[in-house]
Design an enzyme around this catalytic site. Structure first.
Site, mmCIF file in Angstrom:
data_model
loop_
_atom_site.group_PDB
_atom_site.id
_atom_site.type_symbol
_atom_site.label_atom_id
_atom_site.label_comp_id
_atom_site.label_asym_id
_atom_site.label_seq_id
_atom_site.Cartn_x
_atom_site.Cartn_y
_atom_site.Cartn_z
ATOM 1 C CE1 TYR A 1 -3.347 -2.890 0.674
ATOM 2 C CE2 TYR A 1 -4.591 -0.843 0.535
ATOM 3 C CZ TYR A 1 -4.546 -2.224 0.488
ATOM 4 O OH TYR A 1 -5.707 -2.930 0.260
ATOM 5 C CE LYS B 1 1.394 -18.409 -1.462
ATOM 6 N NZ LYS B 1 0.729 -19.722 -1.381
ATOM 7 C CG ASP C 1 -14.125 -6.894 0.904
ATOM 8 O OD1 ASP C 1 -13.967 -6.058 1.821
ATOM 9 O OD2 ASP C 1 -14.507 -6.588 -0.235
HETATM 10 C C1 IPM Z 1 -10.623 -0.943 2.717
HETATM 11 C C2 IPM Z 1 -10.584 -0.499 1.268
HETATM 12 C C3 IPM Z 1 -9.309 0.287 0.979
HETATM 13 C C4 IPM Z 1 -8.138 -0.649 1.274
HETATM 14 C C5 IPM Z 1 -9.227 0.839 -0.450
HETATM 15 C C6 IPM Z 1 -10.370 1.777 -0.753
HETATM 16 C C7 IPM Z 1 -7.919 1.525 -0.737
HETATM 17 O O1 IPM Z 1 -10.729 -1.592 0.419
HETATM 18 O O2 IPM Z 1 -10.561 -0.084 3.615
HETATM 19 O O3 IPM Z 1 -10.769 -2.138 2.971
HETATM 20 O O4 IPM Z 1 -7.756 -1.452 0.418
HETATM 21 O O5 IPM Z 1 -7.616 -0.555 2.383
HETATM 22 MN MN MN Z 2 -11.214 -3.423 1.450
#
Ligand code: IPM
Ligand code: MN
Ligand code: NAD
Length: 356
Positions: A135, A192, A253
């Site tokens: 990131y 990983k 997610d």
């Molecule tokens: C999250 C989102 C963000 C991330 C994106 C919008 C950059 O998916 O907060 O989970 O990947 O951290």
């Molecule tokens: Mn996310």
């Protein structure tokens, strides 16, 4: 009377602008001693005047507020997504909010797509490293547009960054009970390291070292691919998971689906002792924005998490109980099987909280 807590509210884009007002409404109904200030950072503001974060914006938040409640960022009109990068990732990085805490809890069996899974079976927390990894956007593109094009995306892992997030996970395990009141007992590090050996090696060594300081907590490990399979096969086995920035994003997610979908998942971006930021796990969901159909419960549970962090535990518990009751009585939006709109679902929870 405790001192009034000052909350910066930044709804952002899309459904962020619908769910965050419901979360504020519910906190107010709970009688939390708060003062909220609204900020218009997001795509509309960026398209109007080119500003993502005003000069001094992060310093102002640190100086003038006790916590930040954020919606979501992402708008089809801003193809580069630069405003999300500067506001959301900017806040995580520049304010050094290194621990992304994402609880995974099932409120009712009917919300879980897995067979035979009860609320007591889904109660774990993902502790996601929030300031490093892929990131940081380190890297570059060379010879762009030619057949020899090269894209490099670096995975940054520092000793300090890895150690503090792993330590945070053990401290979290020690200090947080499960919903049923039993203690948390296990921290699982997910990586990983069989393929990404340099970064994985550092995570492995630091995990071994830090886990040695917590002999009462069981230290476990899984590769991220196997973990994804196990989350779906049997979520009962997880307690506290610590992992890097990208794996944490993906796992949460997946884990949101166990809770009834992205509309139900809450999170906090924390640096102990500093101002912290709270946001639902979901994004701005452009296709459903502006239609009064987004589920506000992820944002409302996020607000409860923020109040708990600020020491307003009574108000926080009241809100969580009201959301649970809304789920039980099907006073919910259509994504989780109800027929209420965003505002009506928020209204119902606010009413429940207000009635005590
Ligand atoms: C999250 C989102 C963000 C991330 C994106 C919008 C950059 O998916 O907060 O989970 O990947 O951290
Ligand atoms: Mn996310
Ligand atoms: P998303 O979370 O916005 O949506 C994914 C799916 O979940 C969609 O089907 C959406 O309709 C559904 N969903 C999400 N939240 C919901 C809710 N509260 N109620 C009902 N359904 C809900 O993810 P995406 O579609 O990948 O991304 C859309 C935009 O949001 C992108 O610009 C992305 O970068 C951004 N994003 C921002 C954040 C953030 O600011 N924290 C997080 C994730 C994605």
């Amino acid at each position: 009377m405790s001192q009034k807590k000052r909350i910066a509210v930044i709804p952002g884009d899309g459904i962020g602008k619908e769910v965050i007002p419901e979360a504020v409404k519910v906190m107010t109904a709970a009688g939390a001693n708060l003062e909220t200030s609204q900020f218009d950072w997001g795509a509309d503001r960026y398209l109007a005047d080119g500003v993502t974060v005003p000069p001094d914006g992060f310093a102002m938040l640190e100086r003038d507020f006790d916590a930040i409640l954020l919606g979501a960022f992402g708008d089809p009109r801003v193809r580069s997504n630069v405003h999300a990068k500067e506001i959301l990732l900017g806040m995580r990085f520049r304010m050094d909010l290194y621990a992304n805490v994402r609880p995974v809890r099932l409120l009712e069996a009917a919300l879980c797509p897995l067979k035979g899974i009860e609320p007591r079976d889904v109660d774990f927390t993902v502790i996601r490293e929030n300031t490093e990894g892929v990131y940081t956007d380190a890297g570059g593109v060379f010879k762009q547009g030619t057949p020899d094009e090269i894209a490099v995306q670096e995975d940054i892992n520092t000793r300090k960054g890895v150690e503090r997030i792993i330590r945070y996970a053990f401290e979290y395990c020690e200090r947080h009970k499960k919903q049923d009141g039993s203690p948390r007992q296990r921290v699982l590090m997910c990586d990983k390291s069989n393929a990404m050996t340099h970064a994985g090696g550092l995570w492995q060594r630091v995990f071994k070292e830090v886990s040695g300081e917590y002999p009462q907590i069981k230290a476990e490990h899984m590769y991220v691919d196997a973990l994804c399979m196990q989350v779906v096969r049997d979520p009962r086995q997880f307690d506290v998971i610590v992992t890097n920035n990208m794996f944490g994003d993906i796992i949460t997610d997946l884990a949101a689906a166990l809770q009834g979908g992205l509309g139900m998942a809450a999170s906090g971006n924390i640096h102990p002792g500093k101002i912290s930021m709270f946001e639902p796990v979901h994004g701005s969901a452009p296709p459903i924005a502006g239609k009064n159909i987004a589920n506000p419960f992820g944002a409302i549970l996020t607000a409860a998490m923020m109040l708990n962090h600020l020491g307003l535990t009574g108000e926080s518990e009241k809100i969580e109980a009201a959301v649970l009751e809304a789920v039980r009585q099907k006073k919910v939006t259509q994504d989780i099987g109800g027929s209420l709109g965003t505002r009506e679902a928020g209204e119902w929870v606010a009413g429940k909280v207000g009635r005590g």
